[in-house]
Each structure stands twice: as structure tokens, then as C-alpha cells.
Design an enzyme around this catalytic site. Structure first.
Site, PDB file in Angstrom:
ATOM      1  N   PRO A   1      -7.194 -31.182 -71.574  1.00 47.02           N
ATOM      2  CA  PRO A   1      -8.598 -31.085 -71.178  1.00 47.02           C
ATOM      3  C   PRO A   1      -9.301 -29.908 -71.859  1.00 47.02           C
ATOM      4  CG  PRO A   1      -7.224 -31.474 -69.264  1.00 47.02           C
ATOM      5  CD  PRO A   1      -6.308 -31.171 -70.416  1.00 47.02           C
ATOM      6  N   HIS A   2     -10.330 -30.236 -72.617  1.00 44.78           N
ATOM      7  CA  HIS A   2     -11.110 -29.222 -73.321  1.00 44.78           C
ATOM      8  C   HIS A   2     -12.399 -29.865 -73.790  1.00 44.78           C
ATOM      9  CE1 HIS A   2      -9.494 -31.510 -76.637  1.00 44.78           C
ATOM     10  NE2 HIS A   2     -10.368 -30.932 -77.439  1.00 44.78           N
ATOM     11  N   THR A   3     -13.295 -29.042 -74.220  1.00 42.02           N
ATOM     12  CA  THR A   3     -14.492 -29.527 -74.881  1.00 42.02           C
ATOM     13  C   THR A   3     -14.752 -28.608 -76.073  1.00 42.02           C
ATOM     14  OG1 THR A   3     -16.790 -30.231 -74.568  1.00 42.02           O
ATOM     15  CG2 THR A   3     -16.099 -28.247 -73.397  1.00 42.02           C
TER      16      THR A   3
END
Length: 149
Positions: A65-67
Site C-alpha cells: 500500500p502506497h501512493t
């Protein structure tokens, strides 16, 4: 370098989650608790998965999970968290369940790529199943240190 990423403050083992969204929120919560991301970071990741598909599932068994840094939300360079899930979760259109969540924040593309390289080495060295069954921070850091050095 890797040893400093995994500490009692950013690792949780055998975490109970309801679904993939809950897994993202719980994984990113460790980053938030440590002042590495904003309150909206997890929502941004969840919205991106809904919009673009499960781009965070790097390989069977692991999601990251990352952006992207330009989307905002990352407050400090190089924050990571690792969760192992008590019950694996499924993402739409992905047949293999996810057992490990490694969330991260990066304030620039260089640091973003550096963290992804570490995660790719975990995958390439076949450590997903070993990590998913661990319950000891010392064992985790020994495994990561041995395999990535």
C-alpha cells in the site's frame, strides 16, 4: 539499511482484518502513528485501488500500500510498515491471497524507488511465506538482513 526499517514501532504480526480495505487502513495506521503520513494517506491508497485496480499487489502473497509522492500524504522520507495478516485477504481480479502488507511513504521518486527495490528483493529471495508466518521482530530482521546483505 534494512534493519532500521523494521522496528517494534512499524511491525505487527498476525493482524486480524475484515478485508483488503481494512488491511490497507491498518497497515498505513502504523505510518501515521509514526508521523510519516497524513490522515488521508490510507484513503488515497484505497481510492486508487478502486480506480486503477489492485496495483499494490506486487506478487502472490504481498501487497505494498502506497501512493506516488506527487499525490501527497507522505510527510517524511522512507517510512515503512510491515503487517502479517492472520487471515489472508483477496483483491478483485487477483487469485492469490495477500498475507503480508508492506506500506510505505516516500516524499520523492528516488526514495520511492529505493524502498520498492528492497521489497522486490524480498519477493525475489522467496521470503513471503517465511515472513508471513513469523512472530518475532528479531527473526524478521535476521531473515531480511541475511537475505538482503
Amino acid at each position: 539499511m534494512t534493519e532500521t526499517y523494521f522496528t517494534k514501532d512499524n511491525v505487527q504480526f498476525n493482524v486480524e482484518v475484515k478485508d483488503w480495505e481494512d488491511a490497507i487502513y491498518k497497515s498505513v495506521a502504523l505510518l501515521r502513528k509514526n508521523g510519516l503520513v497524513t490522515e488521508n494517506y490510507a484513503t488515497e491508497v484505497v481510492n486508487n485501488v478502486k480506480k486503477y485496480g489492485p496495483y499494490i499487489v506486487l506478487s502472490p502473497g504481498i501487497a505494498i500500500p502506497h501512493t506516488r509522492p506527487e499525490n501527497g500524504g507522505a510527510l517524511k522520507v522512507g517510512g515503512m510498515s510491515l503487517l502479517t495478516l492472520k487471515t489472508p485477504v483477496y483483491f478483485k481480479d487477483i487469485s492469490a491471497p495477500v498475507k503480508i502488507m508492506i506500506s510505505f511513504s516516500a516524499t520523492d521518486n528516488e526514495k520511492h524507488l529505493e524502498i520498492i527495490k528492497i521489497i522486490v528483493k524480498i519477493v525475489e529471495n522467496g521470503l513471503i511465506d517465511k515472513i508471513s508466518s513469523m512472530t518475532s521482530l528479531a527473526d524478521l530482521n535476521n531473515l531480511i538482513g541475511d537475505d538482503l546483505s
